[in-house]
Structures are given as C-alpha cells and as structure tokens.
Scaffold this active site. Structure first.
Site, short mmCIF file in Angstrom:
data_model
loop_
_atom_site.label_atom_id
_atom_site.label_comp_id
_atom_site.label_asym_id
_atom_site.label_seq_id
_atom_site.Cartn_x
_atom_site.Cartn_y
_atom_site.Cartn_z
N ALA A 1 11.31 -6.69 -1.06
CA ALA A 1 12.11 -7.81 -0.58
C ALA A 1 12.01 -9.01 -1.52
CB ALA A 1 11.67 -8.19 0.84
N ALA B 1 5.44 3.33 -0.72
CA ALA B 1 6.49 3.99 0.06
C ALA B 1 6.77 5.37 -0.54
CB ALA B 1 7.76 3.14 0.07
N GLU C 1 14.91 13.09 7.22
CA GLU C 1 13.73 12.56 7.94
C GLU C 1 14.03 12.53 9.43
OE1 GLU C 1 12.33 8.93 6.09
OE2 GLU C 1 11.48 10.03 4.40
N HIS D 1 2.60 5.85 12.30
CA HIS D 1 3.18 7.01 11.61
C HIS D 1 2.38 8.24 12.05
CE1 HIS D 1 4.70 9.68 8.55
NE2 HIS D 1 5.51 8.73 8.10
N ARG E 1 9.54 8.90 15.52
CA ARG E 1 8.10 8.72 15.28
C ARG E 1 7.29 8.39 16.52
NH1 ARG E 1 8.16 5.41 9.68
NH2 ARG E 1 9.01 7.21 8.61
N HIS F 1 1.49 1.76 10.96
CA HIS F 1 2.32 1.92 9.76
C HIS F 1 3.29 0.77 9.52
CE1 HIS F 1 4.48 4.19 6.71
NE2 HIS F 1 5.61 4.08 7.38
N ARG G 1 11.50 1.71 14.74
CA ARG G 1 12.28 1.81 13.50
C ARG G 1 12.52 3.27 13.14
NH1 ARG G 1 10.87 2.44 7.92
NH2 ARG G 1 8.68 2.45 8.50
P1 FAD Z 1 5.39 -5.62 0.77
O1 FAD Z 1 5.88 -4.59 -0.14
O2 FAD Z 1 4.28 -5.26 1.69
O3 FAD Z 1 4.94 -6.85 -0.14
C1 FAD Z 1 4.26 -7.95 0.41
C2 FAD Z 1 3.85 -8.86 -0.73
O4 FAD Z 1 3.41 -10.10 -0.20
C3 FAD Z 1 2.70 -8.35 -1.58
O5 FAD Z 1 3.01 -8.67 -2.91
C4 FAD Z 1 1.51 -9.18 -1.12
O6 FAD Z 1 0.53 -9.36 -2.10
C5 FAD Z 1 2.21 -10.50 -0.84
N1 FAD Z 1 1.52 -11.40 0.07
C6 FAD Z 1 1.20 -11.19 1.37
N2 FAD Z 1 0.60 -12.30 1.87
C7 FAD Z 1 0.56 -13.22 0.87
C8 FAD Z 1 0.07 -14.54 0.76
N3 FAD Z 1 -0.53 -15.17 1.79
N4 FAD Z 1 0.17 -15.18 -0.42
C9 FAD Z 1 0.74 -14.56 -1.49
N5 FAD Z 1 1.23 -13.31 -1.44
C10 FAD Z 1 1.14 -12.65 -0.28
N6 FAD Z 1 9.83 2.27 4.35
C11 FAD Z 1 10.96 2.91 4.03
O7 FAD Z 1 12.06 2.42 4.30
N7 FAD Z 1 10.91 4.11 3.38
C12 FAD Z 1 9.72 4.70 3.04
O8 FAD Z 1 9.71 5.76 2.44
C13 FAD Z 1 8.52 4.04 3.40
N8 FAD Z 1 7.31 4.60 3.13
C14 FAD Z 1 6.18 3.90 3.40
C15 FAD Z 1 4.94 4.44 3.04
C16 FAD Z 1 3.79 3.71 3.22
C17 FAD Z 1 2.46 4.29 2.84
C18 FAD Z 1 3.87 2.42 3.80
C19 FAD Z 1 2.62 1.61 3.99
C20 FAD Z 1 5.08 1.89 4.18
C21 FAD Z 1 6.25 2.62 3.99
N9 FAD Z 1 7.49 2.11 4.35
C22 FAD Z 1 8.63 2.79 4.04
C23 FAD Z 1 7.63 0.74 4.82
C24 FAD Z 1 8.06 -0.12 3.62
O9 FAD Z 1 7.42 0.37 2.46
C25 FAD Z 1 7.72 -1.56 3.80
O10 FAD Z 1 8.20 -2.01 5.04
C26 FAD Z 1 8.36 -2.40 2.71
O11 FAD Z 1 8.00 -1.90 1.45
C27 FAD Z 1 7.94 -3.84 2.86
O12 FAD Z 1 8.36 -4.54 1.73
P2 FAD Z 1 8.12 -6.10 1.67
O13 FAD Z 1 8.69 -6.55 0.36
O14 FAD Z 1 8.59 -6.73 2.90
O15 FAD Z 1 6.52 -6.27 1.67
C1 SIN Z 2 7.55 8.32 5.11
O1 SIN Z 2 7.76 8.65 3.94
O2 SIN Z 2 7.27 9.11 6.01
C2 SIN Z 2 7.65 6.88 5.45
C3 SIN Z 2 9.04 6.52 5.67
C4 SIN Z 2 9.15 5.21 6.41
O3 SIN Z 2 8.16 4.60 6.79
O4 SIN Z 2 10.28 4.81 6.64
#
Ligand code: FAD
Ligand code: SIN
Length: 553
Positions: free
Chosen positions: A19, A49, A130, A250, A296, A357, A392
């Site tokens: 994001a 992810a 999925e 998850h 899920r 998760h 979700r």
């Molecule tokens: P994140 O990628 O979590 O990034 C957060 C950032 O904020 C990091 O850089 C962190 O250091 C920073 N941060 C946090 N607090 C602070 C602070 N106080 N000060 C400064 N920096 C800070 N979703 C899908 O749609 N498809 C998938 O296949 C999928 N697989 C997944 C697998 C795993 C193992 C996990 C854990 C999640 C998965 N998800 C998946 C969910 C998805 O990956 C996340 O919801 C998504 O990547 C979140 O992105 P984001 O940019 O919001 O936050």
């Molecule tokens: C997974 O690969 O099973 C994670 C996908 C998701 O959290 O959306």
C-alpha cells in the site's frame, strides 16, 4: 529537547508495504514523498504474501461473480459499492503492476519480465484457485507473490528522484495543528533507531500504511511489524475505527517447533491438497460441501474443532498425490522451506494449524483513503474500507492495497495545489527519562498480551472469555502507562503500547457484537442478529482507551 530541526515533505507515508509503495509511486510524479519504515523496508506482511492478487482477467469470469463471492464470504457486512469499486479496478491494478515489471507466473510456466501490461500480457497470466472463489482468478508469482511485488516496487521507488525511503524510523504519533476550530494532520513524530531521538517530520499530507495487528495473537503468520501502530495512532488522533472484532485466522500455518509463522498457501488447496486427521481421514466435507475450498472462517473453525475433539496438536495437509515436478514448480518456496525442516512435501504430509493472519477492521476510510482527520490518509491492511465485511475472501487484500492507493493518489493530486505549507509541528516534550533496566517486565507483558488474546479472543469466543480479556488488558494498559511515564521511549515499548490499545479495541468490539457472524464466533450468541451492522467505535465514547495514552503527548 529531543526534537531536531523538522524535515518537510508533501506526502509522508508511514509504511513500505504494497500500500505504502504504491501510493508513493503514484504520487511521486507530482510531489515530494517520504516513505518511513520502522525496520528494514521489507519487514511487512507484503513481503511474505504467497497466494496472490484476486482480479478478474479470465474471459469466462466476471466482475459480478467476483463481487458476489466477496459479498458471500463477508457474511452480510461487505459494503457493496466498495466491493464493486475495488473489484472493477482489479484488472487495472494488475496492469499497472505488470507495467512496473512484477514477474508474475504465466500460463506457459515462465515468469515474465517488465512489460507494458497489454491485453495480451494480461491474458497470458496463470490464474490460481483459492477458497470460496467460484473461478480461477488469483494472479501470482509462483508461491512468493509478495516478494516479487515488494522487490519490484522498492526498485522503482529507489529509482525515483521524488521518493525518499527512510528505514529504522518508527512513527510514534501524529502531529496535529489546531486553529479556528479546525484540526489538521501536519506531520509525524518519529523515533530514529540510530540516535534514539524523537524528531518531527512535517508534511502537507500523511498516509498511514502500517499494516495489520495480528501480532496481538500468540500464533500468527505475520511478521513482527504487525503491531497495529497505524490504528493506534489514528485512534489517539480522534479517528473512528470499525469492525475490529473480525480477526482472520488462516487455516494452514506450518506446525513445527523451529518455524512458527510459516504459511502454507491456500493456493495449495486450490491445486487439490487435502486436509487430513492423523489417521489419514478427511474431515472438511463434514463441515461444508465445498470441502477444503470453503471460506477461511469455516476451515479454521473446523480444524480448531477437530484438534480439540481429538486432543491433537495439528492436522495435516497433503499434496503428495500430485506429480512431484508439478509440486516443486508450483510451490518452490514452500517446497524448499519444508525440505529444510525435513519434510518433503512431494512425498509427505505437512503438519498445519490455524494462526492469526489478517485484521479485517481498522481505520475508517472512503475509496480515496481519506480518514476522519483532515490531511490524514490511510491505505492497506490498517484500514476499514467496507470491502471485507465479516470475513475477507482470499487474495482481496493486495487488490485493496493497490486500488485504494490509486484513489488516495488522485485525491492528493486534486488537493495539493490548495494545500497550504504545513504549520510547524510542535516539539515533542523532552525525554530525559532513565533507560529501563528491567526488560523482563516488557517481555512478560508481551507474552501476557498475546497469550490472553489467543486464549480468550481467538477462533471461538464466549462472553466470559471476553470479559476476562477486557479486565487483563485494562491492567496491562495501566502497567504500560507507568512504564512510559518512567522510562525513555524504545520501539519495543511503543509497539506494545499500540498493540495493547488495539487489542482493547478488538475486545470492546467483540463484546458489542451479540451474534456469531463470519470470523466472530461466540458460544453464547451462536445465531445471526436480524440485521447486519458494522461495529463502529468513536474515541470520544471510550475515554478509558484514550486517557492514559494521550497524557504522554
Ligand atoms: P505491510 O505490508 O504489512 O507493511 C506495513 C509497513 O508499515 C511495514 O513497512 C512496517 O515496517 C511499517 N510500519 C508499521 N508500523 C510502523 C511505524 N510505527 N513506523 C514506521 N513504519 C511502520 N493477501 C493477499 O491479498 N494475497 C496473499 O497472497 C496474501 N498472502 C499473505 C501471506 C502472509 C504470510 C501474510 C502475513 C499475509 C498475506 N496476505 C495476503 C495479506 C497481505 O499480504 C497484507 O494484508 C498486505 O500485504 C498488507 O500490506 P500493507 O502495505 O498494508 O502493510
Ligand atoms: C494465502 O496464500 O493463502 C494467503 C492469501 C491471503 O491471505 O489472501
């Protein structure tokens, strides 16, 4: 005084995941952007992810079908207009990612290089299956989609003259300017890891992209960064949060003494992997006709039920009936990781358990990522947009990260001309307090918080468990407050303070929901309420969840 001279940006993004980096790249063509990360840039959920991005690309698929699947899984709480907005922009998000150079897997089996995101390229992508999706619609880069996205977007951001990437900078609170009855966000207070000083970074616009809060639970698929910082900061700044009780577990996290957070992607069940008990029998059909591909919440609850019923530690996921070459090529990352732990997934079953998760609730935003506070945006997992409802559907999270970041960038573009230079952020009060010599208190509180949430606010809840959690969290907040008054601010403590607050918001929301819906299952209220309603919490109505924290700033 701990503040050093402020630095100014047009947009300050807290968080370097999908994001945050997307927003940075969309805004950088017309404004100066800084992206902060509290650890190294990759330390967010995005990097880990696996499964992919849900998007409508197949000619036999349709936006209407993706919308209906999302609404169905969301159990009556998805906001239809938001779902339609995100789903109808999903293909554009994938097109943009292709243009950035993300090496998605193709039908031909190869990963591709940087392209223009043409129609032909979009059609060439391999689509995975999925749970609860009625079509194959998951775009992926083998089983390490997040890493491919993160590395590509980081590279593009590093190349951009208008983007500063700042590591080791922990945002601790938002700077707010109040004048003439207006409250505006004007920057962020940041703890610099290296100097341990608190500095004010000023910005015309701030965006929270800090990810979720699944580290509130003892067992989680998430990295350490998932401490709910953005939700806590926005709450302290007066923003509403919604649906915090919907914590997604998850179903298939690897169960192994040396590896507690490794996910086994749902896409493996999409390729036919079966869930089995220790004796080899399958059980999912007893819980849902869709079997392993039910949503899920259902699969996680079924596993929880079976392990408790049988007194077992885990269940097993088996893909060994598929050809070994296919398994190695489709899931290279998981194959290697498990092999390193002595499990050959081409021949053996994988022990799995559910783990926390995803945080479905968060800071309330609209489709442009705008929050309740002027000049404050929020994007990604830290938000509540209305897309996910009570549960979700797989792979809609990344889609949301991109689509909402696109909207936020457009909103900032429209407003940047009229934005006045940010007023100077007031200095953070001096921090001449002593170093804490008693870290055991902090680590004990971490354990207590995460165990309490796992035991009392987990997959299956009850009124008495939630009541116990509420009382214990109140005590923890008190102890954390005392610690804060006495000792110099450190990152670990900031995260604990935030996560304890967010856990309290989860419990308060869970107690308010007198029904079982989607991810929230309460033994004392098993049925559905006649009307589906979001749980919206306003800071002004919960003074006890503000007072101890606000007095610090
Ligand atoms: P994140 O990628 O979590 O990034 C957060 C950032 O904020 C990091 O850089 C962190 O250091 C920073 N941060 C946090 N607090 C602070 C602070 N106080 N000060 C400064 N920096 C800070 N979703 C899908 O749609 N498809 C998938 O296949 C999928 N697989 C997944 C697998 C795993 C193992 C996990 C854990 C999640 C998965 N998800 C998946 C969910 C998805 O990956 C996340 O919801 C998504 O990547 C979140 O992105 P984001 O940019 O919001 O936050
Ligand atoms: C997974 O690969 O099973 C994670 C996908 C998701 O959290 O959306």
């Amino acid at each position: 005084m701990t503040s050093s001279p402020a630095r100014k940006f047009d947009l300050l993004i807290v968080g370097s995941g999908a994001a945050g980096l997307t927003l940075a790249l969309r805004v950088a063509p017309f404004a100066k952007v800084a992206v902060l990360s509290k650890a190294s840039l990759e330390q967010g959920a995005t990097f880990y992810a696996q499964g992919g991005i849900a998007a409508v690309l197949d000619e036999h698929d349709s936006i209407a079908s993706h919308v209906e699947d999302t609404m169905q899984v969301g159990a009556g709480l998805c906001h239809r207009r938001m779902v339609e907005h995100v789903v109808s922009h999903s293909a554009a998000a994938v097109e943009w990612l292709l243009g950035q150079g993300v090496p998605f897997s193709t039908k031909a089996g190869a990963q591709r290089g940087r392209g223009a995101g043409s129609e032909a390229e979009l059609r060439s992508l391999h689509l995975a299956q999925e749970g609860a999706h009625s079509h194959r619609r998951i775009i992926h880069a083998t089983d390490a989609t997040g890493k491919a996205i993160f590395q590509t977007l980081r590279q593009r951001a590093q190349e951009h003259a208008n983007i500063d990437l700042l590591e080791g900078q922990t945002a601790l609170d938002l700077a707010i300017h109040e004048a003439d009855g207006r409250r505006r966000c004007c920057g962020v207070y940041v703890l610099d890891d290296a100097s341990r000083k608190i500095v004010a970074l000023e910005a015309s616009f701030v965006a929270l992209a800090t990810g979720g809060a699944s580290k509130a639970y003892l067992f989680t698929t998430n990295p350490d960064s998932a401490s709910g910082d953005g939700i806590a900061m926005a709450w302290r700044a007066g923003c509403r949060v919604a649906n915090m009780e919907f914590n997604q577990f998850h179903p298939t996290c690897l169960f192994h003494p040396h590896e507690r957070s490794f996910l086994i992607t749902e896409a493996m069940r999409g390729e036919g992997a079966r869930l089995e008990l220790a004796d080899g029998s399958r059980f999912m059909e007893r819980f849902d006709p869709r079997g392993e591909l039910a949503s899920r919440d259902i699969v996680a609850r079924a596993i929880d039920h079976e392990t408790k019923r049988l007194g077992e530690d885990c269940v097993y996921l088996d893909i060994s009936h598929r050809p070994a070459n296919f398994v190695r090529e489709r899931f290279p990352n998981i194959h290697q990781r498990c092999l390193g732990l002595g499990i050959d997934i081409t021949r053996e079953r994988i022990p799995v358990v559910p783990a926390a998760h995803y945080t479905c609730g968060g800071v309330i935003i609209n489709r442009a990522g705008e929050t309740d506070l002027e000049n404050l945006y929020a994007v990604g997992e830290t938000t509540f947009s209305g897309l996910h409802g009570a549960n979700r559907i797989a792979s809609n999270s990344l889609t949301e990260c991109f689509v909402i970041a696109f909207g936020a960038a457009e909103s900032i573009r429209a407003r940047i001309g009229e934005a006045a230079a940010p007023p100077p952020a007031p200095d953070w009060p001096g921090d001449a307090r002593a170093e804490s010599g008693d870290d055991i208190l902090v680590s004990h509180n971490w354990d207590e918080l995460r165990r309490c949430m796992w035991d009392y606010v987990g997959i299956v809840r009850s009124d008495s468990r939630l009541g116990r959690a509420e009382r214990r969290l109140a005590l923890l907040r008190e102890e954390i407050h005392e610690h804060f008054q006495r000792y110099r601010i450190a990152r670990d403590m900031l995260e604990l303070r935030n996560l304890t607050l967010v856990a309290s918001l989860i419990v308060r929301s869970a107690r308010a929901r007198k029904e079982s819906r989607g991810l929230h299952f309460n033994l004392d209220h098993r049925g559905l309420a006649p009307q589906a309603r979001d749980t919206i919490l306003r800071p002004a109505d919960h003074a006890d969840l503000l007072a101890d924290d606000q007095s610090l700033s």
